[in-house]
Write a protein that holds these residues in place. Structure first.
Motif, PDB file in Angstrom:
ATOM      1  N   GLN A   1      30.567  64.218  10.669  1.00 22.05           N
ATOM      2  CA  GLN A   1      29.937  65.530  10.575  1.00 22.05           C
ATOM      3  C   GLN A   1      29.599  66.011  11.971  1.00 22.05           C
ATOM      4  O   GLN A   1      29.091  65.268  12.787  1.00 22.05           O
ATOM      5  CB  GLN A   1      28.674  65.453   9.725  1.00 22.05           C
ATOM      6  N   ALA A   2      29.899  67.258  12.221  1.00 19.08           N
ATOM      7  CA  ALA A   2      29.666  67.802  13.549  1.00 19.08           C
ATOM      8  C   ALA A   2      28.182  67.877  13.845  1.00 19.08           C
ATOM      9  O   ALA A   2      27.350  68.086  12.965  1.00 19.08           O
ATOM     10  CB  ALA A   2      30.283  69.193  13.651  1.00 19.08           C
ATOM     11  N   GLN A   3      27.871  67.664  15.089  1.00 19.36           N
ATOM     12  CA  GLN A   3      26.533  67.883  15.587  1.00 19.36           C
ATOM     13  C   GLN A   3      26.647  68.627  16.899  1.00 19.36           C
ATOM     14  O   GLN A   3      27.692  68.693  17.513  1.00 19.36           O
ATOM     15  CB  GLN A   3      25.825  66.540  15.816  1.00 19.36           C
ATOM     16  N   VAL A   4      25.522  69.180  17.315  1.00 18.14           N
ATOM     17  CA  VAL A   4      25.478  69.875  18.587  1.00 18.14           C
ATOM     18  C   VAL A   4      24.774  68.981  19.593  1.00 18.14           C
ATOM     19  O   VAL A   4      23.687  68.473  19.318  1.00 18.14           O
ATOM     20  CB  VAL A   4      24.741  71.225  18.445  1.00 18.14           C
ATOM     21  N   VAL A   5      25.379  68.784  20.734  1.00 19.63           N
ATOM     22  CA  VAL A   5      24.839  67.897  21.761  1.00 19.63           C
ATOM     23  C   VAL A   5      24.591  68.702  23.032  1.00 19.63           C
ATOM     24  O   VAL A   5      25.481  69.400  23.508  1.00 19.63           O
ATOM     25  CB  VAL A   5      25.819  66.742  22.053  1.00 19.63           C
ATOM     26  N   GLU A   6      23.367  68.604  23.539  1.00 22.32           N
ATOM     27  CA  GLU A   6      22.996  69.305  24.767  1.00 22.32           C
ATOM     28  C   GLU A   6      22.897  68.332  25.929  1.00 22.32           C
ATOM     29  O   GLU A   6      22.621  67.148  25.743  1.00 22.32           O
ATOM     30  CB  GLU A   6      21.633  69.997  24.600  1.00 22.32           C
ATOM     31  N   SER A   7      23.054  68.863  27.117  1.00 22.16           N
ATOM     32  CA  SER A   7      22.865  68.068  28.328  1.00 22.16           C
ATOM     33  C   SER A   7      22.464  68.994  29.467  1.00 22.16           C
ATOM     34  O   SER A   7      22.656  70.212  29.386  1.00 22.16           O
ATOM     35  CB  SER A   7      24.148  67.314  28.683  1.00 22.16           C
ATOM     36  N   GLY A   8      21.885  68.408  30.524  1.00 21.90           N
ATOM     37  CA  GLY A   8      21.655  69.168  31.742  1.00 21.90           C
ATOM     38  C   GLY A   8      20.226  69.516  32.067  1.00 21.90           C
ATOM     39  O   GLY A   8      19.968  70.152  33.091  1.00 21.90           O
ATOM     40  N   GLY A   9      19.268  69.139  31.257  1.00 19.99           N
ATOM     41  CA  GLY A   9      17.884  69.462  31.577  1.00 19.99           C
ATOM     42  C   GLY A   9      17.361  68.588  32.712  1.00 19.99           C
ATOM     43  O   GLY A   9      18.056  67.720  33.230  1.00 19.99           O
ATOM     44  N   GLY A  10      16.127  68.859  33.124  1.00 19.51           N
ATOM     45  CA  GLY A  10      15.536  68.055  34.180  1.00 19.51           C
ATOM     46  C   GLY A  10      14.391  68.773  34.862  1.00 19.51           C
ATOM     47  O   GLY A  10      13.886  69.788  34.380  1.00 19.51           O
ATOM     48  N   LEU A  11      14.004  68.217  36.012  1.00 22.24           N
ATOM     49  CA  LEU A  11      12.915  68.759  36.823  1.00 22.24           C
ATOM     50  C   LEU A  11      13.490  69.492  38.024  1.00 22.24           C
ATOM     51  O   LEU A  11      14.373  68.950  38.717  1.00 22.24           O
ATOM     52  CB  LEU A  11      12.001  67.629  37.286  1.00 22.24           C
ATOM     53  N   VAL A  12      13.012  70.696  38.267  1.00 22.26           N
ATOM     54  CA  VAL A  12      13.506  71.476  39.395  1.00 22.26           C
ATOM     55  C   VAL A  12      12.344  72.253  40.008  1.00 22.26           C
ATOM     56  O   VAL A  12      11.381  72.601  39.307  1.00 22.26           O
ATOM     57  CB  VAL A  12      14.640  72.432  38.945  1.00 22.26           C
ATOM     58  N   GLN A  13      12.422  72.518  41.295  1.00 21.10           N
ATOM     59  CA  GLN A  13      11.380  73.293  41.961  1.00 21.10           C
ATOM     60  C   GLN A  13      11.552  74.781  41.666  1.00 21.10           C
ATOM     61  O   GLN A  13      12.665  75.236  41.373  1.00 21.10           O
ATOM     62  CB  GLN A  13      11.437  73.046  43.469  1.00 21.10           C
ATOM     63  N   PRO A  14      10.483  75.531  41.756  1.00 27.63           N
ATOM     64  CA  PRO A  14      10.603  76.991  41.575  1.00 27.63           C
ATOM     65  C   PRO A  14      11.643  77.567  42.531  1.00 27.63           C
ATOM     66  O   PRO A  14      11.712  77.182  43.706  1.00 27.63           O
ATOM     67  CB  PRO A  14       9.196  77.494  41.913  1.00 27.63           C
ATOM     68  N   GLY A  15      12.452  78.471  42.003  1.00 24.15           N
ATOM     69  CA  GLY A  15      13.535  79.050  42.776  1.00 24.15           C
ATOM     70  C   GLY A  15      14.843  78.289  42.672  1.00 24.15           C
ATOM     71  O   GLY A  15      15.886  78.778  43.126  1.00 24.15           O
ATOM     72  N   GLY A  16      14.789  77.132  42.071  1.00 24.29           N
ATOM     73  CA  GLY A  16      15.988  76.311  41.933  1.00 24.29           C
ATOM     74  C   GLY A  16      16.836  76.701  40.742  1.00 24.29           C
ATOM     75  O   GLY A  16      16.557  77.688  40.039  1.00 24.29           O
ATOM     76  N   SER A  17      17.888  75.901  40.525  1.00 26.16           N
ATOM     77  CA  SER A  17      18.851  76.178  39.455  1.00 26.16           C
ATOM     78  C   SER A  17      19.116  74.928  38.628  1.00 26.16           C
ATOM     79  O   SER A  17      19.016  73.803  39.125  1.00 26.16           O
ATOM     80  CB  SER A  17      20.180  76.667  40.046  1.00 26.16           C
ATOM     81  N   LEU A  18      19.456  75.165  37.381  1.00 24.00           N
ATOM     82  CA  LEU A  18      19.917  74.118  36.479  1.00 24.00           C
ATOM     83  C   LEU A  18      20.997  74.700  35.585  1.00 24.00           C
ATOM     84  O   LEU A  18      21.019  75.915  35.337  1.00 24.00           O
ATOM     85  CB  LEU A  18      18.776  73.601  35.592  1.00 24.00           C
TER      86      LEU A  18
END
Length: 121
Positions: free
Chosen positions: A1-18
């Protein structure tokens, strides 16, 4: 059965990117429409951005101009590029996707498990 998988979160300073990514765990299924939501402690879950099958996008006013939602149909993924991050962007981010079965007859909606994004110095 299909599921949705996320990745890429984390801690970043203000003004940064994710960059967050969302994929179907079943390689033969196809993501049709998809959206990213977020929920901060004590707040309701809110829509951040959405993308249609044809690529039409929609953004919350709070992220427009800073976040970009996109899709790679070849890889069957949907991504959220987050730039100029602010502390108020801190939340658990969830992918929500409509996934179509290979025979084109079964379309179901799935939520991912969520990924934490923390913007802090």
């Amino acid at each position: 059965q299909a599921q949705v998988v996320e990745s890429g979160g984390g801690l970043v300073q203000p003004g940064g990117s994710l960059r967050l990514s969302c994929a179907s765990s079943a390689a033969t299924d196809s993501i049709t429409t998809a959206a990213w939501y977020r929920q901060a402690p004590g707040d309701q879950r809110e829509l951040v951005a959405s993308i249609s099958t044809g690529g039409t996008t929609n953004y919350a006013d709070s992220v427009r101009g800073r976040f970009v939602i996109s899709r790679d149909n070849a890889k069957n993924t949907v991504s959220l590029q987050m730039n100029s991050l602010k502390p108020e962007d801190t939340a658990v981010y969830y992918c929500n996707a409509d996934i179509l079965s290979p025979n084109g007859k079964d379309l179901q909606n799935y939520w991912g498990q969520g990924t934490q994004v923390t913007v802090s110095s």
